[in-house]
Scaffold this motif. Structure first.
Motif, mmCIF file in Angstrom:
data_model
loop_
_atom_site.group_PDB
_atom_site.id
_atom_site.type_symbol
_atom_site.label_atom_id
_atom_site.label_comp_id
_atom_site.label_asym_id
_atom_site.label_seq_id
_atom_site.Cartn_x
_atom_site.Cartn_y
_atom_site.Cartn_z
ATOM 1 N N THR A 147 40.248 -7.291 26.252
ATOM 2 C CA THR A 147 39.932 -7.793 27.448
ATOM 3 C C THR A 147 40.788 -8.967 27.746
ATOM 4 N N ALA A 148 41.215 -9.541 26.529
ATOM 5 C CA ALA A 148 42.340 -10.865 26.499
ATOM 6 C C ALA A 148 42.779 -10.781 25.248
ATOM 7 N N ILE A 149 44.338 -11.326 25.358
ATOM 8 C CA ILE A 149 45.011 -11.279 24.071
ATOM 9 C C ILE A 149 45.705 -12.916 24.223
ATOM 10 N N TRP A 150 44.892 -13.650 23.597
ATOM 11 C CA TRP A 150 45.450 -15.258 23.621
ATOM 12 C C TRP A 150 45.793 -15.687 22.332
ATOM 13 N N ILE A 151 46.811 -16.965 22.420
ATOM 14 C CA ILE A 151 47.248 -17.436 21.485
ATOM 15 C C ILE A 151 46.888 -18.877 21.376
ATOM 16 N N ALA A 152 46.308 -19.468 20.179
ATOM 17 C CA ALA A 152 45.845 -20.597 20.175
ATOM 18 C C ALA A 152 46.433 -21.614 19.134
ATOM 19 N N ASP A 153 46.598 -22.920 19.495
ATOM 20 C CA ASP A 153 47.307 -23.688 18.543
ATOM 21 C C ASP A 153 47.351 -25.214 18.676
ATOM 22 N N ALA A 154 47.358 -26.096 17.676
ATOM 23 C CA ALA A 154 47.277 -27.535 17.790
ATOM 24 C C ALA A 154 48.309 -28.150 17.641
ATOM 25 N N SER A 155 48.302 -29.173 18.325
ATOM 26 C CA SER A 155 49.767 -30.031 18.082
ATOM 27 C C SER A 155 49.345 -31.535 18.261
ATOM 28 N N ARG A 213 34.880 -19.674 24.222
ATOM 29 C CA ARG A 213 35.618 -19.260 25.210
ATOM 30 C C ARG A 213 36.325 -18.085 25.525
ATOM 31 N N LEU A 214 36.497 -17.424 24.223
ATOM 32 C CA LEU A 214 37.128 -15.906 24.072
ATOM 33 C C LEU A 214 35.930 -15.004 24.712
ATOM 34 N N PRO A 215 36.512 -14.113 25.699
ATOM 35 C CA PRO A 215 35.478 -13.214 26.246
ATOM 36 C C PRO A 215 35.497 -11.978 25.166
ATOM 37 N N ASP A 216 34.264 -11.450 25.344
ATOM 38 C CA ASP A 216 34.062 -10.020 24.553
ATOM 39 C C ASP A 216 35.093 -9.214 24.521
ATOM 40 N N GLY A 217 35.533 -8.546 23.397
ATOM 41 C CA GLY A 217 36.646 -7.757 23.295
ATOM 42 C C GLY A 217 37.918 -8.213 23.239
ATOM 43 N N GLY A 218 38.022 -9.597 23.240
ATOM 44 C CA GLY A 218 39.307 -10.420 23.325
ATOM 45 C C GLY A 218 39.812 -10.582 21.971
ATOM 46 N N LEU A 219 41.214 -10.773 21.966
ATOM 47 C CA LEU A 219 41.767 -10.929 20.425
ATOM 48 C C LEU A 219 42.447 -12.433 20.466
ATOM 49 N N LEU A 220 42.252 -13.195 19.820
ATOM 50 C CA LEU A 220 42.842 -14.549 19.483
ATOM 51 C C LEU A 220 43.775 -14.563 18.506
ATOM 52 N N ILE A 221 44.867 -15.112 18.404
ATOM 53 C CA ILE A 221 45.855 -15.367 17.623
ATOM 54 C C ILE A 221 46.095 -16.539 17.180
ATOM 55 N N VAL A 222 45.777 -16.842 15.812
ATOM 56 C CA VAL A 222 46.020 -18.233 15.438
ATOM 57 C C VAL A 222 46.612 -18.518 13.961
ATOM 58 N N ASP A 223 46.983 -19.790 13.613
ATOM 59 C CA ASP A 223 47.824 -19.734 12.281
ATOM 60 C C ASP A 223 46.491 -19.834 11.249
ATOM 61 N N MET A 224 46.886 -20.318 10.043
ATOM 62 C CA MET A 224 46.209 -20.297 8.901
ATOM 63 C C MET A 224 44.996 -21.791 9.112
ATOM 64 N N GLY A 239 31.627 -9.180 18.867
ATOM 65 C CA GLY A 239 32.529 -8.369 19.263
ATOM 66 C C GLY A 239 33.729 -8.966 19.747
ATOM 67 N N LYS A 240 34.223 -10.109 18.965
ATOM 68 C CA LYS A 240 35.458 -10.589 19.382
ATOM 69 C C LYS A 240 36.471 -10.476 18.234
ATOM 70 N N TYR A 241 37.839 -10.633 18.341
ATOM 71 C CA TYR A 241 38.994 -10.122 17.375
ATOM 72 C C TYR A 241 39.552 -11.566 17.161
ATOM 73 N N VAL A 242 40.254 -11.375 16.152
ATOM 74 C CA VAL A 242 40.925 -12.499 15.433
ATOM 75 C C VAL A 242 42.181 -11.893 14.783
ATOM 76 N N LEU A 243 43.235 -12.599 14.741
ATOM 77 C CA LEU A 243 44.301 -12.217 13.765
ATOM 78 C C LEU A 243 45.135 -13.467 13.375
ATOM 79 N N VAL A 301 40.197 -6.299 13.316
ATOM 80 C CA VAL A 301 40.556 -4.875 14.091
ATOM 81 C C VAL A 301 40.717 -4.069 13.294
ATOM 82 N N LEU A 302 39.698 -3.240 12.834
ATOM 83 C CA LEU A 302 39.598 -2.166 11.591
ATOM 84 C C LEU A 302 40.167 -1.008 12.055
ATOM 85 N N ASP A 303 40.067 -0.660 13.246
ATOM 86 C CA ASP A 303 40.819 0.723 13.620
ATOM 87 C C ASP A 303 42.203 0.559 14.053
#
Length: 439
Positions: A147-155, A213-224, A239-243, A301-303
């Protein structure tokens, strides 16, 4: 005893002081469409405690015009913006004379939450206005699976000015705080922004805000910096995803090998075996040998049909795109150079800068469509710098339109990013790594 006078150095090497850029009718029309005076009627619910004559002159529409003009016209001093306001007016505000003291005090008194709500309204309007963006063929199918693929980071923001106010009493450098930014992975369009005055704030304190904020089925890309078992379990349960990247010292047990080759491994794991609060849900670990180094990526995301091992690695590499957004807003749009010494004014500058970045990014999307290029190939910096040359060309021919002019001069303006030799080498290396997975 008087303080010793500082050495001025060689005057030939002093910092250059640039004059404000000319007003751009095209940019102002886009800003007016998204931030028209009628927009401010929806923000009357936010209380403004100051009701003096200054607040009646420097209202929210006037302050929005001033702050946005400072950003997009690269005005370095408040004195210069007041001169422009007095002589020619700014955007939708007619010529008005205002003192520097009044503007400085209003920057500290006007609630920054008004600009935060204004930013949210601009993002909502852009989402409604925006049609399907031109994405690279490799990413269009990936974008459809979430549903969304977002990138989050702090500065961390730069130091604030200490020549006035309570900051004069503090010793050492006083940083302006920390921001968390969320952008779309493929278009770099801003999605959300959070600010905290604590420059040493840990990113994990934003877990809940990102989860909501992340919608259901959305993927969020973050650092460590956002790594945490509790957060991974919360995302999976809703039901939300992270990478993200996997930490080296985390213990885990491999429960299933999905696939592997000479240069990669794709496994389902359980983590936190010796931890007081282990990760209750299984996670997926994708490892890839790039050169002589193994890189490890973690996702829920196991599949592999939903997100292949190659897409996991390639998608995380796009996380560095948000660094481009920070670079553009800080260096190109001036967010590294804070105007005031108070957190209220700093927040106003942050929201105004990202509002203009969103408008500039929308302009780049129109350029990408006109040039039939993926938006990631369009240089935001060169589109911004080409506005000056368009202004000069239009002074000789008032019939010129921005998008057709940019298309005509795209090569000389450098609007399309070149494919470098290192890009070709990386593409060839990636093909070698994943050749066995594709067969």
């Amino acid at each position: 005893m008087s303080k010793p006078r500082k050495k001025q150095g060689n005057p030939d090497f002093r910092h250059r002081v640039s004059v404000p850029a000319p007003a751009s009718q095209e940019i102002e029309s886009r800003l007016f469409e998204l931030v028209s005076p009628g927009t401010f009627a929806n923000l009357k619910g936010v209380k403004d405690k100051e009701r003096s004559l200054r607040s009646r002159v420097l209202t929210l529409p006037v302050m929005a015009a001033i702050v946005l003009s400072i950003v997009y016209r690269q005005i370095q001093h408040l004195t210069d913006v007041l001169r422009s306001l007095e002589i020619e007016g700014l955007m939708w505000v007619k010529a008005t004379k205002v003192s520097k003291q009044a503007l400085s005090q209003r920057l500290n008194s006007l609630p920054a939450t008004l600009f935060a709500k204004l930013f949210e309204q601009v993002i909502e309007r852009l989402a409604v206005k925006r049609s399907v963006r031109e994405l690279a063929p490799a990413w269009s199918s990936v974008a459809q699976r979430f549903t969304a693929i977002w990138i989050a980071d702090a500065s961390t923001l730069e130091a604030m000015k200490k020549h006035f106010g309570q900051l004069q009493e503090k010793t050492g450098t006083v940083l302006a705080g920390k921001i968390l930014m969320v952008v779309e992975a493929f278009t770099h369009t801003p999605v959300a922004i959070w600010y905290d005055a604590d420059a040493k704030m840990n990113e994990t304190r934003w877990w809940q805000a990102l989860l909501e904020r992340l919608p259901d089925g959305g993927l969020l890309i973050v650092d460590m910096g956002f790594y945490g078992f509790e957060w991974f379990d919360s995302l999976t349960a809703t039901g939300k995803y992270v990478l993200t990247r996997q930490k080296n010292l985390v213990t885990y047990r491999v429960t299933r090998v999905l696939s592997q080759g000479s240069h990669y491994k794709d496994e389902i794991i359980h983590m936190g075996l010796n931890h007081t609060h282990p990760c209750h849900h299984p996670m997926r670990l994708v490892s890839v040998l790039w050169g002589k180094t193994w890189y490890h990526y973690l996702t829920n995301v196991l599949d592999p049909q939903q997100l292949s091992a190659q897409e996991v690695c390639d998608l995380y590499r796009r996380r560095w795109r948000i660094e481009d957004a920070f670079l553009l807003t800080k260096r190109l749009l001036g967010l590294s150079y804070l105007w005031v010494g108070g957190t209220n004014g700093v927040q106003m500058q942050i929201y105004a800068t990202w509002i203009f970045y969103a408008v500039l990014n929308d302009l780049c999307a129109d350029v990408a469509i006109a040039l039939r290029q993926p938006i990631e190939r369009i240089s935001v910096e060169m589109v911004f710098r080409s506005l000056y040359f368009f202004h000069r060309a239009r002074s000789h021919n008032s019939q010129l339109q921005l998008i057709p002019w940019l298309v005509e001069h795209q090569r000389s303006m450098g609007l399309v990013k070149a494919v470098r030799q290192r890009h070709r080498r990386n593409a060839a290396r990636s093909l070698d790594i994943w050749a066995s997975a594709l067969t």
